[in-house]
Design a protein around this motif. Structure first.
Motif, PDB file in Angstrom:
ATOM      1  N   ALA A  59       0.823  -1.210   0.000  1.00 29.59           N
ATOM      2  CA  ALA A  59       0.000   0.000   0.000  1.00 29.59           C
ATOM      3  C   ALA A  59       0.859   1.263   0.000  1.00 29.59           C
ATOM      4  O   ALA A  59       0.510   2.258  -0.636  1.00 29.59           O
ATOM      5  CB  ALA A  59      -0.932  -0.018   1.210  1.00 29.59           C
ATOM      6  N   TYR A  60       1.993   1.221   0.687  1.00 31.49           N
ATOM      7  CA  TYR A  60       2.888   2.387   0.772  1.00 31.49           C
ATOM      8  C   TYR A  60       3.453   2.736  -0.600  1.00 31.49           C
ATOM      9  O   TYR A  60       3.655   3.912  -0.931  1.00 31.49           O
ATOM     10  CB  TYR A  60       4.018   2.074   1.748  1.00 31.49           C
ATOM     11  N   TRP A  74      -0.538   8.247  -2.326  1.00 27.76           N
ATOM     12  CA  TRP A  74      -0.270   6.818  -2.134  1.00 27.76           C
ATOM     13  C   TRP A  74      -1.412   6.167  -1.361  1.00 27.76           C
ATOM     14  O   TRP A  74      -2.095   6.822  -0.563  1.00 27.76           O
ATOM     15  CB  TRP A  74       1.047   6.616  -1.383  1.00 27.76           C
ATOM     16  N   LEU A  75      -1.600   4.848  -1.571  1.00 27.28           N
ATOM     17  CA  LEU A  75      -2.629   4.141  -0.817  1.00 27.28           C
ATOM     18  C   LEU A  75      -2.381   4.251   0.683  1.00 27.28           C
ATOM     19  O   LEU A  75      -3.317   4.486   1.464  1.00 27.28           O
ATOM     20  CB  LEU A  75      -2.657   2.662  -1.227  1.00 27.28           C
ATOM     21  N   ARG A  76      -1.143   4.049   1.104  1.00 29.85           N
ATOM     22  CA  ARG A  76      -0.770   4.219   2.516  1.00 29.85           C
ATOM     23  C   ARG A  76       0.017   5.521   2.602  1.00 29.85           C
ATOM     24  O   ARG A  76       1.080   5.660   1.982  1.00 29.85           O
ATOM     25  CB  ARG A  76       0.079   3.044   2.991  1.00 29.85           C
ATOM     26  N   GLU A  77      -0.512   6.455   3.338  1.00 21.90           N
ATOM     27  CA  GLU A  77       0.089   7.785   3.376  1.00 21.90           C
ATOM     28  C   GLU A  77       1.532   7.735   3.873  1.00 21.90           C
ATOM     29  O   GLU A  77       1.859   6.950   4.768  1.00 21.90           O
ATOM     30  CB  GLU A  77      -0.750   8.704   4.261  1.00 21.90           C
ATOM     31  N   HIS A  78       2.356   8.605   3.334  1.00 14.65           N
ATOM     32  CA  HIS A  78       3.762   8.678   3.727  1.00 14.65           C
ATOM     33  C   HIS A  78       3.903   9.625   4.919  1.00 14.65           C
ATOM     34  O   HIS A  78       4.572  10.651   4.859  1.00 14.65           O
ATOM     35  CB  HIS A  78       4.618   9.125   2.540  1.00 14.65           C
ATOM     36  N   ILE A 127       8.352   3.123   9.967  1.00  6.30           N
ATOM     37  CA  ILE A 127       8.181   1.678   9.990  1.00  6.30           C
ATOM     38  C   ILE A 127       8.904   1.012   8.816  1.00  6.30           C
ATOM     39  O   ILE A 127       9.545  -0.030   8.973  1.00  6.30           O
ATOM     40  CB  ILE A 127       6.680   1.324   9.975  1.00  6.30           C
ATOM     41  N   ILE A 128       8.835   1.628   7.639  1.00  8.20           N
ATOM     42  CA  ILE A 128       9.384   0.994   6.431  1.00  8.20           C
ATOM     43  C   ILE A 128      10.789   1.476   6.100  1.00  8.20           C
ATOM     44  O   ILE A 128      11.398   1.011   5.134  1.00  8.20           O
ATOM     45  CB  ILE A 128       8.438   1.250   5.235  1.00  8.20           C
ATOM     46  N   PHE A 167      -8.587  -5.161  -5.240  1.00  7.67           N
ATOM     47  CA  PHE A 167      -8.826  -5.477  -3.828  1.00  7.67           C
ATOM     48  C   PHE A 167      -7.863  -4.687  -2.942  1.00  7.67           C
ATOM     49  O   PHE A 167      -8.248  -4.166  -1.894  1.00  7.67           O
ATOM     50  CB  PHE A 167      -8.650  -6.979  -3.605  1.00  7.67           C
ATOM     51  N   LEU A 168      -6.591  -4.594  -3.368  1.00 11.98           N
ATOM     52  CA  LEU A 168      -5.609  -3.800  -2.630  1.00 11.98           C
ATOM     53  C   LEU A 168      -6.051  -2.345  -2.545  1.00 11.98           C
ATOM     54  O   LEU A 168      -5.994  -1.723  -1.470  1.00 11.98           O
ATOM     55  CB  LEU A 168      -4.241  -3.904  -3.301  1.00 11.98           C
TER      56      LEU A 168
END
Length: 328
Positions: A82-83, A95-99, A106-107, A168-169
């Motif tokens: 997602a990131y 982005w799907l997962r906000e930065h 975490i990443i 789905f993602l």
């Protein structure tokens, strides 16, 4: 086939993973760890935090692609997907997962270790999309955080074999969708919110406003009956009664169901079984705990004597360094 060796959250402890595989009787042939009579199953969360993330992914990916292992997706693989995936325009973000600062932190280790290997990172993300969210072998089951049969049945109708696709993602970041409920429950488990103004300051430096709850108590009454994490609840909250809506959020995995293997929950100390048919294999390896496996050979009732582990020492010189590993 004698059985399966189920291995908990690796979190980038690649050299420790190699040492555990060697201890379990797996040896490299043709760049792949193999066992003459067994296969491995990884419970997700290969990436983030640890010192040898690329090595961990390479070991597991080669085993899976050669048919020597299986793997289920953890929340950290999902987070990475997602990131790194652009968001649809209607979401109003890039982005799907906000930065955000929290997500960046975490990443960070993963992106740092793949920075000079962008093509390899793209291939790794593509491989993550091939990993199922659960495995059901009839005789036993595997999921990263929580087995919720109703959601698994719904997922199977949308994504056969539990392997998600790109639509789905994309749907999974919108809280009113089935995709969100499935990814949240199966990879993160059940989180119960703390009262307003109450926070848990975890040992990993994060502040949390909810706690992780397990799903095998038959008739839980209090928060203390279901909490499943190393961090204690503040004050006297363990005695707090579960509200009806909180109890309704907890699925129940009964003793009459097949053995279930999970990771995710940052257990500590000597590996133990929470119930006779559930084993949690996440023992905080990347926090200098244990990288844990369970050797399953067909038993319906699990046995704590079947745990095998390697300690992760803090001293750099004492960390396992299998010299035969050179995948770069």
């Amino acid at each position: 086939m004698e059985g399966y060796d189920l291995i908990g959250d690796v979190h980038g402890c690649g050299a420790t993973l190699a040492a555990l595989l060697e201890k379990l009787g797996y040896h490299q042939r043709g760049g792949v760890y193999r066992h003459p009579r067994r296969k491995a199953i990884f419970l997700g969360d290969l990436i983030d935090r640890g010192p040898r993330i690329r090595l961990a992914v390479t070991i597991v990916r080669r085993m899976v692609e050669e048919g020597e292992a299986h793997m289920v997706m953890g929340n950290h693989e999902y987070n990475a997907l997602a990131y790194c995936h652009p968001a649809p325009r209607q979401l109003g973000r890039e982005w799907l997962r906000e930065h955000s600062p929290r997500h960046n932190r975490i990443i960070k280790e993963t992106l740092d270790q793949y920075r000079d290997h962008p093509a390899e990172w793209d291939e790794t993300l593509a491989w993550f999309m091939e990993i199922p969210l659960y495995l059901d072998f009839d005789a036993f089951r595997v999921v990263h955080a929580c087995w919720d049969q109703e959601l698994i049945d719904a997922l199977e109708r949308e994504c056969p074999r539990g392997i998600i696709d790109e639509p789905f993602l994309c749907q999974s970041v919108e809280s009113d969708t089935l995709a969100y409920r499935v990814l949240d429950r199966l990879t993160r488990g059940v989180h119960l919110p703390l009262p307003p103004g109450v926070e848990i300051h975890s040992g990993d430096g994060f502040t949390r406003r909810s706690f992780r709850a397990h799903f095998w108590a038959r008739e839980p009454h209090t928060w203390g009956d279901v909490i499943f994490q190393p961090d204690n609840l503040p004050d006297d909250l363990e005695a707090r009664e579960l509200a009806a809506n909180e109890r309704a959020r907890l699925p129940h995995y009964g003793l009459d169901q097949p053995p279930l293997f999970i990771g995710h929950y940052w257990c500590e100390g000597i590996p133990a079984l929470p119930t006779a048919n559930i084993a949690c294999l996440d023992y905080s390896a990347v926090k200098f705990g244990r990288l844990v496996a369970y050797r399953w050979s067909g038993e319906r009732r699990l046995d704590a004597n079947h745990f095998v582990w390697v300690r992760v020492p803090q001293e750099e010189a004492a960390r396992p360094r299998p010299w035969e590993i050179d995948f770069d």
